[in-house]
Write a protein that holds these residues in place. Sequence first.
Motif, PDB file in Angstrom:
ATOM      1  N   VAL A 139     -15.357   3.669 -10.866  1.00 29.95           N
ATOM      2  CA  VAL A 139     -15.839   3.119  -9.535  1.00 29.95           C
ATOM      3  C   VAL A 139     -15.735   1.784  -9.462  1.00 29.95           C
ATOM      4  CG1 VAL A 139     -18.288   2.595  -9.312  1.00 29.95           C
ATOM      5  CG2 VAL A 139     -18.047   4.434 -11.123  1.00 29.95           C
ATOM      6  N   VAL A 140     -15.446   1.992  -8.519  1.00 28.18           N
ATOM      7  CA  VAL A 140     -14.503   0.799  -7.264  1.00 28.18           C
ATOM      8  C   VAL A 140     -15.605   0.478  -6.251  1.00 28.18           C
ATOM      9  CG1 VAL A 140     -12.529  -0.531  -6.290  1.00 28.18           C
ATOM     10  CG2 VAL A 140     -12.524   1.230  -8.340  1.00 28.18           C
ATOM     11  N   GLY A 141     -16.098  -1.034  -5.681  1.00 33.17           N
ATOM     12  CA  GLY A 141     -16.417  -0.973  -4.294  1.00 33.17           C
ATOM     13  C   GLY A 141     -17.264  -2.132  -4.841  1.00 33.17           C
ATOM     14  N   HIS A 142     -18.032  -2.499  -3.487  1.00 30.59           N
ATOM     15  CA  HIS A 142     -18.624  -3.729  -3.315  1.00 30.59           C
ATOM     16  C   HIS A 142     -20.098  -3.715  -2.526  1.00 30.59           C
ATOM     17  CE1 HIS A 142     -15.165  -5.376  -4.158  1.00 30.59           C
ATOM     18  NE2 HIS A 142     -15.260  -6.717  -4.070  1.00 30.59           N
ATOM     19  N   TRP A 143     -21.080  -3.592  -3.484  1.00 29.46           N
ATOM     20  CA  TRP A 143     -22.506  -2.835  -2.516  1.00 29.46           C
ATOM     21  C   TRP A 143     -23.380  -4.420  -2.188  1.00 29.46           C
ATOM     22  CZ3 TRP A 143     -25.986   0.549  -0.737  1.00 29.46           C
ATOM     23  CH2 TRP A 143     -27.039  -0.770  -1.016  1.00 29.46           C
ATOM     24  N   GLY A 144     -23.373  -5.981  -2.911  1.00 32.13           N
ATOM     25  CA  GLY A 144     -23.873  -7.108  -2.453  1.00 32.13           C
ATOM     26  C   GLY A 144     -24.019  -7.090  -0.482  1.00 32.13           C
ATOM     27  N   THR A 145     -23.152  -6.883   0.142  1.00 32.22           N
ATOM     28  CA  THR A 145     -23.416  -6.812   1.487  1.00 32.22           C
ATOM     29  C   THR A 145     -23.681  -5.788   2.342  1.00 32.22           C
ATOM     30  OG1 THR A 145     -22.460  -7.765   3.489  1.00 32.22           O
ATOM     31  CG2 THR A 145     -20.717  -6.418   1.346  1.00 32.22           C
ATOM     32  N   THR A 146     -23.649  -5.032   1.757  1.00 32.51           N
ATOM     33  CA  THR A 146     -23.778  -3.583   2.734  1.00 32.51           C
ATOM     34  C   THR A 146     -25.285  -3.119   2.764  1.00 32.51           C
ATOM     35  OG1 THR A 146     -21.470  -2.718   0.861  1.00 32.51           O
ATOM     36  CG2 THR A 146     -23.462  -1.360   2.211  1.00 32.51           C
ATOM     37  N   PRO A 147     -26.267  -3.335   1.772  1.00 32.79           N
ATOM     38  CA  PRO A 147     -27.503  -2.935   3.155  1.00 32.79           C
ATOM     39  C   PRO A 147     -27.530  -3.752   4.143  1.00 32.79           C
ATOM     40  CG  PRO A 147     -27.267  -3.594   0.347  1.00 32.79           C
ATOM     41  CD  PRO A 147     -26.111  -4.063   0.426  1.00 32.79           C
ATOM     42  N   GLY A 148     -27.102  -4.886   4.171  1.00 33.56           N
ATOM     43  CA  GLY A 148     -27.459  -6.369   5.164  1.00 33.56           C
ATOM     44  C   GLY A 148     -26.765  -5.776   6.402  1.00 33.56           C
TER      45      GLY A 148
END
Length: 793
Positions: free
Chosen positions: A57-66
């Motif tokens: 599992v690789v990815g970045h969530w922090g900025t995504t919902p904004g």
Amino acid sequence: MEAEIIDNDLEILSPEMVRKMNAYWRAANYLSVGQIYLYDNPLLKEPLKLDHVKPLVVGHWGTTPGQNFIYVHLNRIIKKYDLDMFYISGPGHGGPAIVGNVYLEGSWSDIYPNVTQDEAGLKKLFKQFSFPGGISSHVAPTTPGSIHEGGELGYSLSHAFGAAFDNPGLIVACVVGDGEAETGPLATAWHSNKFLNPVTDGAVLPILHLNGYKISNPTILARIEHEELDQFYRGCGWTPYFVEGDDPETMHILMAEAVEKAVVEILEIQSGSSGTTGRPRWPMIILRSPKGWTGPKEVDGVPNEGTFNSHQVPILVDADHPQHVQQLENWMRSYKPEELFDENGALLAELKELAPTGDRRMGSNPHTNGGMLLHNLHMPDFRNHAVDVVVPGGIMGQDTMVLGNFIRDITKANQSEHNFRVFGPDETISNLLGAVFEVTNRQWEARQETNDQFLAPRGEVLDSMLSEHQCQGWLEGYLLTGRHGIFNSYEAFIRIVDSMFSQHAKWLKVTSELPWRRDIASLNYLLASHVWQQDHNGFTHQDPGFMDHVINKKADIVRVYLPPDANCLLSIMDHCLRSRHYVNVVVAGKHALPQWLDMQSAIIHCTEGIGIWQWASNDQDGKPDVVMACAGDTPTLELLAAVSILREHLPELKIRVVNVVDLMKLQSESEHPHGMSDLDYDSIFTKNKHIIFNFHGYPWLIHRLTYRRANRNLHVRGYKEEGTITTPFDLRVQNEIDRFNLVIDVIDRLPELGSKGAYLKQQLKDKLIEHKIYVNQHGKDMPEILNWKWIAG
């Protein structure tokens, strides 16, 4: 669109529209989480199992919902005002957001029809993300609607302004991450608003996304007080509108108001109805929302949402953490996918209608695939500016000054098309391209004073900002949206944009492999004020290493040219400005130097890229004793001066003179499209004779380019990090590319020259001492150096 209009004429969303927009946002968030985690079971039609989760599992969530939140609000405003708008994702890893949104609007399936708008398509969409053979975890060339790679941290706003120049009617929505905002290029880019013409250019709408954290540290702009942040951006010439909070319903209403205000202001500024005079204060939005918004509040008792722990993968789900499967399922089900997608997996029609259609979709905006809009430049005949060379070296000329007249004519010929600009950090005149100001001005929207030169609200030159980063970013944005340009810079200072060049070269490499991406105009560098012309600037201005850096990139993309005189420079630049999808680096001098080739000879020589200069050689009747090769204007001068000494004092010596214009010719044809076959290389350089190569840059670059060749008797002279404030010739002496050291090198390589060689060597050693004494006493080079001319043997 359902809405209520209040007294201030700003739209307040109805409860029903808030519901729909929030649902669309939930759908985008759901798709984003699915891309990061899921391998199967995309709609959770059965309980989630570990087998449904990707092995890695690789990815970045922090900025995504904004970013998902921003995207749905931009969709609304596009539909309301029928805007021509696209989205630049500045934060380093917004891939799940932008991919998810262009899928929801249908752009992804248009480009990749195998990723259908149903359950099977969702499964493919999820699996491909950060998966072998799939797509990267950030916004990339593979993403429709993108002109900005997620790894290009710091350049988003520069790209946005470059896209807006000469694009009236276009609005570039640029999302700036608060970590990204700490980089030098981005921090400087806020001042790009001093160059935007509200009538002839488009607009940039920056949206600063404050989510508080980088990988593990807080961000500066998120930790200063509201008043200070407001003052900072007002001081930079912006009108900031703040949207702050974490309650979705409230935030939707606040964001709709802010976007409405910003867009109305932009349209009023562009129409001239804003009532302001002078430089406008463009609007921007500052969105403060939790990092990892709507994600898990905590994981294993550790706070997650609103902390740096949500930056990448919030929940670790693998064979060692099987207990997290249920938490992941709970998180995904919190978005209520059953309320968002029908039984077949398609987005519900009432939500689908929130997105624009056709080319108004941000993922399908034609400007984001600039080659679709690209038109050929109108190219005047460069031969009109030819230097009249009757005999080689018989006339002096300033190469870039000659080129300046050609650039002037190109600028004038394309003014009606508004598709060509000259970029540079306050060096256009210094690099002797000032003729361009006969037909245009520097674009400048800030205050003007009496003694300013060539400043105007509209002009084809952008060189009034002392920032290589901005010039590079502006030009890239300009090229990526279908226009042409040239970047002129001092050779040493172009190193400031090494990483920006690298990212652009990578973009070109990847897009060349995507059939739906159209080729764009080449990125053309003109590097003047080069390493051998620093008699007053000194050591800090000496660095020819950009060539070394460029040559590291894919051979299909990069080209490096070293024209020896003005006619060659004209021919090369004509070729470069006509080319597509390359990075062309041209290094040329601005000081007066001998001119070697007439125009017809220059065209032939530049077309071949490398050649024997028969007029300077004397080996036509037999094999050469030595090959004297050169690349670059100053090394060419010194090598020919060395040849003249050898031919005068050792007339029996057979010398072959080779000049290299296209540096990539030295590589094997298996390594570069311009490379020479071994047969052709050996026919020029021989298989075993000594090659004395006088080179513009660092010597090891030539060794690197020729390491596969049979002839190992290669001896390269070039820049060795020697010399500061001194005379031009003394700088060459200190780095041993001068005529005297070149002749000594030949004598040392050819012991058969015997006593005649020994006596000549002694004379030249004496001459080097004489030179040093003279320059230290008089502060200039000896008359025999300054007045030297080539005399044919």
